[in-house]
Design an enzyme around this catalytic site. Structure first.
Site, short mmCIF file in Angstrom:
data_model
loop_
_atom_site.label_atom_id
_atom_site.label_comp_id
_atom_site.label_asym_id
_atom_site.label_seq_id
_atom_site.Cartn_x
_atom_site.Cartn_y
_atom_site.Cartn_z
N HIS A 94 0.85 -1.20 0.00
CA HIS A 94 0.00 0.00 0.00
C HIS A 94 0.88 1.25 0.00
O HIS A 94 1.97 1.26 0.58
CB HIS A 94 -0.93 0.00 1.22
CG HIS A 94 -2.00 1.03 1.14
ND1 HIS A 94 -1.78 2.36 1.46
CD2 HIS A 94 -3.31 0.94 0.76
CE1 HIS A 94 -2.91 3.03 1.29
NE2 HIS A 94 -3.85 2.20 0.87
N GLU A 166 -3.51 2.69 -7.11
CA GLU A 166 -3.88 3.78 -6.21
C GLU A 166 -3.01 4.99 -6.52
O GLU A 166 -1.88 5.10 -6.02
CB GLU A 166 -3.77 3.36 -4.74
CG GLU A 166 -2.57 2.51 -4.39
CD GLU A 166 -2.32 2.49 -2.89
OE1 GLU A 166 -3.20 2.89 -2.12
OE2 GLU A 166 -1.21 2.10 -2.51
#
Length: 248
Positions: A94, A166
């Site tokens: 992430h 992302e």
């Protein structure tokens, strides 16, 4: 046809009381969605959420995993531990792990390999910063991130991963990539996957993880290569999370 996946990433949020209320509200209106749904919760709440979801089709996931099997790695959580809580998914790489904890492409690749070897489905996150996008480096940066993973996994393991794009500049900033901007990067990612394994590349789900909300989910999810969402803030509000699930 790829079945869409909506995965909530609770990040470092929640409490025993808040978790119970949130999941109760989601389950009450959940119905029989046309997509797969998961929640990736903080490790201390895995046992609670496993119990709360025992009568639900919502899958459980973790937000990170160690690249090590076991041993003297204080604070780390192993794949074996996650499996004891029936985790199906685990987020790796992430942008917050990369930015705040110095995770490299190589470490993300190692975590992906570790997750796959344990039978977990890694949600491999890739994305560029605003500075990198404005410098025209999106394909280069995101390409390097995904290639590090692809070069580390076996060809027949490709279909067992999920990829999440992302754009860092769109996370928690209120900015969102247009559906067309997101689709462009998803197509690039699909091409990279195709070079590894053409058949598997058609099966891998590529999620959008840049501030997907009820008011933009339908347009984003209409794009041919956007196969769901990795949802942050909206996953903490039952009504918002359910609206995104319905849009999928």
């Amino acid at each position: 046809m790829r079945r869409k996946l909506v995965a909530g990433n609770w990040k470092m949020n929640g409490s025993l009381a808040a978790n119970a209320l949130l999941l109760a509200e989601i389950k009450a209106e959940f119905g029989n969605p046309a997509c797969d749904v998961a929640v990736c919760v903080p490790a201390p709440y895995l046992a609670q959420c496993l119990s709360l979801l025992s009568d639900s089709t919502i899958a459980l996931g973790a937000q990170d995993v160690s690249s090590h099997d076991s041993g003297a790695y204080t604070g780390e959580v192993s794949t074996a531990m996650l499996l004891e809580f029936a985790c199906r998914y685990v987020i790796v790489g992430h942008s917050e792990r990369r930015a705040y904890f110095g995770e490299t492409n190589e470490l993300v690749a190692q975590k992906t390999v570790r997750a796959l070897s344990a039978g977990l489905m890694p949600i491999v996150c890739v994305g560029e910063t605003l500075e990198q996008r404005e410098a025209g480096q999106t394909d280069e940066v995101v390409g390097r991130q995904i290639d590090a993973v692809l070069s580390s996994i076996a060809e027949n393991d490709l279909a067992k991963i999920v990829v999440a794009y992302e754009p860092v500049w769109a996370i928690g900033t209120g900015k969102t990539a247009t559906p067309e901007m997101a689709q462009e990067v998803h197509v690039m990612l699909r091409r990279r996957l195709h070079a590894k394994n053409a058949q598997a590349a058609t099966e891998v789900r590529i999620l959008y993880g840049g501030s997907m909300k009820p008011d933009n989910a339908k347009e984003l999810l209409a794009m041919p290569d956007i196969d769901g969402g990795l949802i942050g803030g909206a996953a903490l509000k039952a009504a918002d999370f359910l609206a995104i699930i319905r849009a999928a």
